[in-house]
Write a protein that holds these residues in place. Structure first.
Motif, PDB file in Angstrom:
ATOM      1  N   VAL A  22       0.861  -1.174   0.000  1.00  0.00           N
ATOM      2  CA  VAL A  22       0.000   0.000   0.000  1.00  0.00           C
ATOM      3  C   VAL A  22       0.901   1.227   0.000  1.00  0.00           C
ATOM      4  O   VAL A  22       1.890   1.279   0.724  1.00  0.00           O
ATOM      5  N   SER A  23       0.561   2.190  -0.822  1.00  0.00           N
ATOM      6  CA  SER A  23       1.317   3.434  -0.870  1.00  0.00           C
ATOM      7  C   SER A  23       0.562   4.504  -0.086  1.00  0.00           C
ATOM      8  O   SER A  23      -0.583   4.822  -0.407  1.00  0.00           O
ATOM      9  N   LEU A  24       1.185   5.036   0.953  1.00  0.00           N
ATOM     10  CA  LEU A  24       0.615   6.120   1.744  1.00  0.00           C
ATOM     11  C   LEU A  24       1.388   7.374   1.382  1.00  0.00           C
ATOM     12  O   LEU A  24       2.608   7.388   1.466  1.00  0.00           O
ATOM     13  N   GLY A  39      11.701  17.715   6.159  1.00  0.00           N
ATOM     14  CA  GLY A  39      12.475  16.784   6.982  1.00  0.00           C
ATOM     15  C   GLY A  39      11.711  16.154   8.128  1.00  0.00           C
ATOM     16  O   GLY A  39      12.319  15.533   9.007  1.00  0.00           O
ATOM     17  N   ALA A  40      10.394  16.273   8.152  1.00  0.00           N
ATOM     18  CA  ALA A  40       9.596  15.598   9.185  1.00  0.00           C
ATOM     19  C   ALA A  40       9.660  14.092   8.948  1.00  0.00           C
ATOM     20  O   ALA A  40       9.754  13.636   7.811  1.00  0.00           O
ATOM     21  N   LEU A  41       9.637  13.319  10.009  1.00  0.00           N
ATOM     22  CA  LEU A  41       9.681  11.864   9.897  1.00  0.00           C
ATOM     23  C   LEU A  41       8.264  11.303   9.935  1.00  0.00           C
ATOM     24  O   LEU A  41       7.511  11.571  10.867  1.00  0.00           O
ATOM     25  N   VAL A  42       7.900  10.543   8.910  1.00  0.00           N
ATOM     26  CA  VAL A  42       6.604   9.863   8.839  1.00  0.00           C
ATOM     27  C   VAL A  42       6.921   8.377   8.847  1.00  0.00           C
ATOM     28  O   VAL A  42       7.686   7.897   8.015  1.00  0.00           O
ATOM     29  N   TYR A  43       6.364   7.635   9.818  1.00  0.00           N
ATOM     30  CA  TYR A  43       6.730   6.226   9.963  1.00  0.00           C
ATOM     31  C   TYR A  43       5.588   5.391  10.510  1.00  0.00           C
ATOM     32  O   TYR A  43       4.626   5.914  11.066  1.00  0.00           O
ATOM     33  N   THR A  44       5.708   4.077  10.303  1.00  0.00           N
ATOM     34  CA  THR A  44       4.758   3.133  10.890  1.00  0.00           C
ATOM     35  C   THR A  44       5.444   2.467  12.063  1.00  0.00           C
ATOM     36  O   THR A  44       6.532   1.919  11.925  1.00  0.00           O
ATOM     37  N   SER A  45       4.834   2.548  13.218  1.00  0.00           N
ATOM     38  CA  SER A  45       5.427   1.921  14.396  1.00  0.00           C
ATOM     39  C   SER A  45       5.290   0.408  14.317  1.00  0.00           C
ATOM     40  O   SER A  45       6.097  -0.320  14.885  1.00  0.00           O
ATOM     41  N   ASP A  46       4.286  -0.087  13.578  1.00  0.00           N
ATOM     42  CA  ASP A  46       4.061  -1.524  13.448  1.00  0.00           C
ATOM     43  C   ASP A  46       5.161  -2.197  12.630  1.00  0.00           C
ATOM     44  O   ASP A  46       5.667  -3.248  12.988  1.00  0.00           O
ATOM     45  N   LEU A  47       5.541  -1.568  11.506  1.00  0.00           N
ATOM     46  CA  LEU A  47       6.510  -2.170  10.598  1.00  0.00           C
ATOM     47  C   LEU A  47       7.917  -1.618  10.767  1.00  0.00           C
ATOM     48  O   LEU A  47       8.842  -2.095  10.129  1.00  0.00           O
ATOM     49  N   PRO A  65      -0.699  -4.081   3.350  1.00  0.00           N
ATOM     50  CA  PRO A  65      -2.120  -3.775   3.524  1.00  0.00           C
ATOM     51  C   PRO A  65      -2.600  -4.162   4.924  1.00  0.00           C
ATOM     52  O   PRO A  65      -2.001  -5.006   5.573  1.00  0.00           O
ATOM     53  N   GLY A  66      -3.655  -3.530   5.361  1.00  0.00           N
ATOM     54  CA  GLY A  66      -4.214  -3.822   6.678  1.00  0.00           C
ATOM     55  C   GLY A  66      -4.074  -2.624   7.597  1.00  0.00           C
ATOM     56  O   GLY A  66      -3.648  -1.541   7.201  1.00  0.00           O
ATOM     57  N   ARG A  67      -4.433  -2.833   8.848  1.00  0.00           N
ATOM     58  CA  ARG A  67      -4.405  -1.760   9.843  1.00  0.00           C
ATOM     59  C   ARG A  67      -2.972  -1.300  10.089  1.00  0.00           C
ATOM     60  O   ARG A  67      -2.088  -2.097  10.319  1.00  0.00           O
ATOM     61  N   GLN A  68      -2.781   0.008  10.027  1.00  0.00           N
ATOM     62  CA  GLN A  68      -1.478   0.617  10.245  1.00  0.00           C
ATOM     63  C   GLN A  68      -1.620   1.803  11.187  1.00  0.00           C
ATOM     64  O   GLN A  68      -2.607   2.531  11.135  1.00  0.00           O
ATOM     65  N   THR A  69      -0.628   2.007  12.029  1.00  0.00           N
ATOM     66  CA  THR A  69      -0.544   3.203  12.846  1.00  0.00           C
ATOM     67  C   THR A  69       0.568   4.060  12.262  1.00  0.00           C
ATOM     68  O   THR A  69       1.725   3.654  12.252  1.00  0.00           O
ATOM     69  N   ILE A  70       0.212   5.217  11.741  1.00  0.00           N
ATOM     70  CA  ILE A  70       1.168   6.125  11.117  1.00  0.00           C
ATOM     71  C   ILE A  70       1.456   7.256  12.099  1.00  0.00           C
ATOM     72  O   ILE A  70       0.539   7.862  12.651  1.00  0.00           O
ATOM     73  N   LYS A  71       2.752   7.542  12.304  1.00  0.00           N
ATOM     74  CA  LYS A  71       3.149   8.622  13.198  1.00  0.00           C
ATOM     75  C   LYS A  71       3.971   9.631  12.420  1.00  0.00           C
ATOM     76  O   LYS A  71       4.658   9.284  11.463  1.00  0.00           O
ATOM     77  N   GLU A  81      -0.420  11.027  15.505  1.00  0.00           N
ATOM     78  CA  GLU A  81      -0.618   9.605  15.250  1.00  0.00           C
ATOM     79  C   GLU A  81      -1.984   9.410  14.612  1.00  0.00           C
ATOM     80  O   GLU A  81      -2.985   9.958  15.062  1.00  0.00           O
ATOM     81  N   VAL A  82      -2.006   8.598  13.520  1.00  0.00           N
ATOM     82  CA  VAL A  82      -3.240   8.317  12.793  1.00  0.00           C
ATOM     83  C   VAL A  82      -3.319   6.823  12.581  1.00  0.00           C
ATOM     84  O   VAL A  82      -2.346   6.189  12.181  1.00  0.00           O
ATOM     85  N   GLU A  83      -4.492   6.228  12.849  1.00  0.00           N
ATOM     86  CA  GLU A  83      -4.686   4.797  12.574  1.00  0.00           C
ATOM     87  C   GLU A  83      -5.484   4.643  11.302  1.00  0.00           C
ATOM     88  O   GLU A  83      -6.499   5.301  11.116  1.00  0.00           O
TER      89      GLU A  83
END
Length: 85
Positions: A22-24, A39-47, A65-71, A81-83
């Motif tokens: 999935v492309s976010l 330079g802000a960091l966008v990351y998934t804590s799950d992966l 794909p599936g549920r992701q928590t994006i920070k 933080e966005v789910e």
């Protein structure tokens, strides 16, 4: 005083057919001024995967794909933080 980040375009999710990823993508901006955050960091804590925003505040992140928590974080700002499902 802590500032807030605004994550735009988080709902612009496209499923890529090859590899089932999935492309976010979107933009990170200052919530009060609307100025792009470079330079802000966008990351998934799950992966444990992340990217930095470019000179326009734009990011593009590949995830499973599936549920992701994006920070999103940047020095001096509150971590957002966005789910996503």
């Amino acid at each position: 005083m802590r500032r807030s980040l605004l994550i735009l375009g988080m709902l612009l999710i496209c499923v890529l057919t090859s590899g089932q990823t999935v492309s976010l993508s979107g933009y990170v901006k200052d919530a009060s001024s609307g100025e792009a955050i470079i330079g802000a960091l966008v990351y998934t804590s799950d992966l444990k995967t992340g990217v930095s925003t470019n000179e326009y505040g734009y990011y593009s992140l590949q995830a499973a794909p599936g549920r992701q928590t994006i920070k999103c974080s940047f020095t001096g700002y509150v971590i957002e933080e966005v789910e996503l499902d």
